[in-house]
Design an enzyme around this catalytic site. Structure first.
Site, PDB file in Angstrom:
ATOM      1  N   HIS A 195      47.700  48.461  42.388  1.00 17.29           N
ATOM      2  CA  HIS A 195      46.256  48.187  42.313  1.00 17.29           C
ATOM      3  C   HIS A 195      46.049  46.916  41.497  1.00 17.29           C
ATOM      4  O   HIS A 195      46.612  46.768  40.408  1.00 17.29           O
ATOM      5  CB  HIS A 195      45.566  49.384  41.654  1.00 17.29           C
ATOM      6  CG  HIS A 195      44.111  49.176  41.392  1.00 17.29           C
ATOM      7  ND1 HIS A 195      43.275  48.590  42.317  1.00 17.29           N
ATOM      8  CD2 HIS A 195      43.339  49.462  40.313  1.00 17.29           C
ATOM      9  CE1 HIS A 195      42.054  48.541  41.815  1.00 17.29           C
ATOM     10  NE2 HIS A 195      42.068  49.054  40.600  1.00 17.29           N
ATOM     11  N   CYS A 222      39.061  53.610  42.175  1.00 17.35           N
ATOM     12  CA  CYS A 222      40.006  52.604  42.688  1.00 17.35           C
ATOM     13  C   CYS A 222      41.173  53.233  43.440  1.00 17.35           C
ATOM     14  O   CYS A 222      41.957  52.522  44.068  1.00 17.35           O
ATOM     15  CB  CYS A 222      40.536  51.751  41.539  1.00 17.35           C
ATOM     16  SG  CYS A 222      39.235  50.859  40.684  1.00 17.35           S
ATOM     17  N   ASN A 260      39.263  42.810  40.450  1.00 20.19           N
ATOM     18  CA  ASN A 260      39.421  44.214  40.841  1.00 20.19           C
ATOM     19  C   ASN A 260      38.397  44.547  41.936  1.00 20.19           C
ATOM     20  O   ASN A 260      37.195  44.568  41.679  1.00 20.19           O
ATOM     21  CB  ASN A 260      39.211  45.093  39.604  1.00 20.19           C
ATOM     22  CG  ASN A 260      39.373  46.571  39.892  1.00 20.19           C
ATOM     23  OD1 ASN A 260      39.480  46.988  41.043  1.00 20.19           O
ATOM     24  ND2 ASN A 260      39.380  47.369  38.840  1.00 20.19           N
TER      25      ASN A 260
HETATM   26  N1  ACO Z   1      34.902  37.266  26.989  1.00 21.24           N
HETATM   27  C1  ACO Z   1      35.124  37.099  25.677  1.00 21.24           C
HETATM   28  N2  ACO Z   1      35.285  38.130  24.836  1.00 21.24           N
HETATM   29  C2  ACO Z   1      35.203  39.368  25.356  1.00 21.24           C
HETATM   30  C3  ACO Z   1      34.962  39.607  26.721  1.00 21.24           C
HETATM   31  C4  ACO Z   1      34.795  38.488  27.547  1.00 21.24           C
HETATM   32  N3  ACO Z   1      34.582  38.597  28.869  1.00 21.24           N
HETATM   33  N4  ACO Z   1      34.939  40.946  26.928  1.00 21.24           N
HETATM   34  C5  ACO Z   1      35.159  41.533  25.741  1.00 21.24           C
HETATM   35  N5  ACO Z   1      35.329  40.585  24.792  1.00 21.24           N
HETATM   36  C6  ACO Z   1      35.593  40.772  23.361  1.00 21.24           C
HETATM   37  C7  ACO Z   1      35.137  42.127  22.867  1.00 21.24           C
HETATM   38  O1  ACO Z   1      33.780  42.073  22.517  1.00 21.24           O
HETATM   39  C8  ACO Z   1      36.038  42.318  21.666  1.00 21.24           C
HETATM   40  O2  ACO Z   1      35.497  41.568  20.611  1.00 21.24           O
HETATM   41  P1  ACO Z   1      35.471  42.161  19.101  1.00 21.24           P
HETATM   42  O3  ACO Z   1      36.932  42.384  18.767  1.00 21.24           O
HETATM   43  O4  ACO Z   1      34.809  41.089  18.338  1.00 21.24           O
HETATM   44  O5  ACO Z   1      34.695  43.439  19.222  1.00 21.24           O
HETATM   45  C9  ACO Z   1      37.343  41.625  22.072  1.00 21.24           C
HETATM   46  O6  ACO Z   1      37.013  40.768  23.179  1.00 21.24           O
HETATM   47  C10 ACO Z   1      38.450  42.583  22.479  1.00 21.24           C
HETATM   48  O7  ACO Z   1      37.917  43.540  23.384  1.00 21.24           O
HETATM   49  P2  ACO Z   1      38.830  44.656  24.034  1.00 21.24           P
HETATM   50  O8  ACO Z   1      37.993  45.530  24.927  1.00 21.24           O
HETATM   51  O9  ACO Z   1      39.650  45.334  22.974  1.00 21.24           O
HETATM   52  O10 ACO Z   1      39.812  43.757  24.910  1.00 21.24           O
HETATM   53  P3  ACO Z   1      41.098  44.193  25.678  1.00 21.24           P
HETATM   54  O11 ACO Z   1      42.254  43.439  25.180  1.00 21.24           O
HETATM   55  O12 ACO Z   1      41.242  45.689  25.781  1.00 21.24           O
HETATM   56  O13 ACO Z   1      40.806  43.650  27.157  1.00 21.24           O
HETATM   57  C11 ACO Z   1      40.015  44.481  29.266  1.00 21.24           C
HETATM   58  C12 ACO Z   1      39.668  44.110  27.834  1.00 21.24           C
HETATM   59  C13 ACO Z   1      40.438  43.242  29.995  1.00 21.24           C
HETATM   60  C14 ACO Z   1      38.772  45.053  29.917  1.00 21.24           C
HETATM   61  C15 ACO Z   1      41.171  45.511  29.299  1.00 21.24           C
HETATM   62  O14 ACO Z   1      40.915  46.536  28.379  1.00 21.24           O
HETATM   63  C16 ACO Z   1      41.361  46.135  30.651  1.00 21.24           C
HETATM   64  O15 ACO Z   1      41.724  45.470  31.603  1.00 21.24           O
HETATM   65  N6  ACO Z   1      41.194  47.461  30.781  1.00 21.24           N
HETATM   66  C17 ACO Z   1      41.387  48.155  32.030  1.00 21.24           C
HETATM   67  C18 ACO Z   1      40.197  47.996  32.911  1.00 21.24           C
HETATM   68  C19 ACO Z   1      40.546  48.472  34.305  1.00 21.24           C
HETATM   69  O16 ACO Z   1      41.632  48.263  34.783  1.00 21.24           O
HETATM   70  N7  ACO Z   1      39.666  49.124  34.989  1.00 21.24           N
HETATM   71  C20 ACO Z   1      40.085  49.589  36.302  1.00 21.24           C
HETATM   72  C21 ACO Z   1      39.431  50.716  36.734  1.00 21.24           C
HETATM   73  S1  ACO Z   1      37.861  50.233  37.325  1.00 21.24           S
HETATM   74  C22 ACO Z   1      37.388  51.337  38.558  1.00 21.24           C
HETATM   75  O17 ACO Z   1      37.964  52.353  38.796  1.00 21.24           O
HETATM   76  C23 ACO Z   1      36.115  50.998  39.279  1.00 21.24           C
END
Ligand code: ACO
Length: 327
Positions: free
Chosen positions: A254, A113, A284
Site C-alpha cells: 500500500h 485502504c 495515498n
Molecule cells: N508540515 C509541517 N509540519 C507538520 C506537518 C506538515 N504537513 N504535519 C505535521 N507537522 C508537524 C506536527 O505539527 C508536529 O509538530 P510539533 O512537534 O511542533 O507538534 C511535527 O510535524 C511532527 O508531527 P508527527 O505527527 O509526529 O509527525 P510524524 O513523523 O509521525 O509524521 C505522518 C506524520 C507523515 C502523518 C506519519 O505519522 C504517517 O505517515 N503516519 C501514517 C499515516 C498513514 O499511513 N495513514 C494511512 C491510512 S489512511 C486510510 O486508511 C484512509
C-alpha cells in the site's frame, strides 16, 4: 483446484496534479517536510464533478478490454471504496450502469485502504466456490473529497485515483491468486475515522462547522500499527504458501508513506529493488493504491507472466490484508 487468474488490469488518475509547493500556499508546510516524512512529491486531484464511479469505470473499462471478455460475461462487480459517489446506491451499481455490465451482481466493500485486497479476497472466494467465473474487482477513492485542506497533518498525504482487475476461473495451471489473508481490529476510531454523515452524526450545520465530514487521523500512532501489522500479514502469506521472502519477485505494498514501506521491507528483509514504489506521484489513494501500483508494475514490465507478487495494505477499521498472486 480453481485459481482466480488476473486476465485484465487498468487504472485511472485525474489529470490535475497538486504539488508540494502548491500545498505550501494552502497550509504551513514545506516540500522538505513532506518529502522527508512521506516520500510524496505530488498527488492527483479530481476536478469538480468527477466522481469515484467515473474513475472506477475508466479503470474497469481498460481492464475489461485487456481481458478480451465480452462485458456481458462479467458476473460480479466488487468495488473497494470509502468515498462512494453517494451513500446509496453503491458505486459498483453505478459502474455497472456506466459500462453496461448487465449480467453482473454488484456491491461495495468498505475496508479503508485495505478495500482492494478485501474485494480481491471476496472475489477469489466466489470463484473458488464455483459460484462465479468472471469477476471485476475495483479499488477507487477520491480522498480529496473528504480531506480537510486546513489540516496540514493530513492534507499533504492524500490523493485521488483507482484501478481494477478482471479475474477468471483457471483450472489448468497454478497461475492466479495463491492466497488471501484479511484481519480487522475495531476500536481504533480515535486514530482514523470520518465521523460525520452516517447514522451516528447525520449532516447538520453543527457537523459541517466542526469539520466532522473530513478524515481525522493520529498519524504517528497509526504508523506504529502499520509497520507491525503489515509485516505480520506479509509473513502470514509467505508462510501459508511455504515460501521464503527471497521467492517473491515483487512486493507491491500500500502506497501510504515511503517510511512505512521501507520499514516494512526492512523487517521482511526485502531488498528495495524488489519493492514497487509510486507514492511520490500519487500520495495515498486508499483503495486505489494497490491496483494503480500493480497496473504500473505490469505496464513497465516489472510484473511478468509467472512472477510471484506479494501485496499488502492497512487502513481504517483497523483492517489489514495480504495476497500472493502468481501473475
Ligand atoms: N508540515 C509541517 N509540519 C507538520 C506537518 C506538515 N504537513 N504535519 C505535521 N507537522 C508537524 C506536527 O505539527 C508536529 O509538530 P510539533 O512537534 O511542533 O507538534 C511535527 O510535524 C511532527 O508531527 P508527527 O505527527 O509526529 O509527525 P510524524 O513523523 O509521525 O509524521 C505522518 C506524520 C507523515 C502523518 C506519519 O505519522 C504517517 O505517515 N503516519 C501514517 C499515516 C498513514 O499511513 N495513514 C494511512 C491510512 S489512511 C486510510 O486508511 C484512509
Amino acid at each position: 483446484m480453481i485459481y482466480s487468474k488476473v486476465i485484465g488490469i487498468g487504472s485511472f488518475v485525474p489529470e490535475r496534479v497538486l504539488t508540494n509547493d502548491e500545498l505550501c500556499g494552502i497550509v504551513d508546510t514545506s516540500d522538505e517536510w513532506i518529502t522527508s516524512r512521506t516520500g510524496i512529491k505530488e498527488r492527483r486531484i479530481a476536478e469538480k464533478g468527477l466522481t469515484t464511479s467515473d474513475i472506477a469505470a475508466e479503470a474497469a473499462k481498460k481492464a475489461i478490454e485487456l481481458s478480451g471478455l465480452n462485458p456481458q460475461d462479467v458476473e460480479l462487480i466488487l468495488a473497494g471504496t470509502i468515498t462512494p459517489d453517494m451513500i446509496f446506491p453503491s458505486t459498483s451499481c453505478i459502474v455497472q450502469e456506466k459500462l453496461g455490465l448487465k449480467n453482473a451482481a454488484a456491491f461495495d466493500i468498505s475496508a479503508g485502504c485495505s478495500g482492494f485486497i478485501y474485494s480481491l479476497s471476496v472475489a477469489d472466494s466466489f470463484i473458488k466456490s464455483g459460484k462465479y467465473k468472471n469477476v471485476l474487482v475495483i479499488g477507487a477513492d477520491l480522498l480529496s473529497r473528504i480531506t480537510d485542506y486546513t489540516d496540514r497533518s493530513t492534507c499533504v498525504l492524500f490523493g485521488d485515483g483507482g484501478g481494477a482487475v478482471v479475474l477468471t476461473a483457471n483450472t489448468e495451471n497454478t497461475r492466479g491468486i495463491l492466497s488471501t489473508h484479511m484481519h480487522s481490529e475495531g476500536g481504533h476510531d480515535d486514530i482514523l475515522m470520518l465521523k460525520g454523515g452516517g447514522s451516528l452524526m447525520p449532516a447538520s450545520l453543527e457537523s459541517v462547522n466542526s469539520r466532522e465530514h473530513y478524515i481525522k487521523m493520529k498519524g504517528s500512532e497509526l504508523f506504529r500499527y502499520a509497520v507491525n501489522y503489515l509485516k505480520a500479514v506479509a509473513e502470514e502469506a509467505i508462510e501459508f504458501n511455504n515460501l521464503k521472502a527471497e521467492d517473491i519477485d515483487l512486493f507491491v505494498p500500500h502506497q501510504a508513506n515511503i517510511r512505512i514501506i521501507e520499514a516494512t521491507a526492512k523487517k521482511l528483509r526485502f531488498p528495495m529493488e524488489k519493492v514497487f514504489i509510486n507514492v511520490e506521484k500519487y500520495g495515498n489513494t486508499s483503495s486505489g493504491s494497490i491496483p494503480i501500483a500493480l497496473d504500473e508494475a505490469y505496464k513497465s514490465g516489472r510484473l511478468k507472466e509467472g512472477s510471484l507478487v506479494l501485496i499488502d495494505a492497512i487502513g481504517a477499521g483497523l483492517t489489514w490484508a495480504s495476497s500472493i498472486i502468481r501473475w
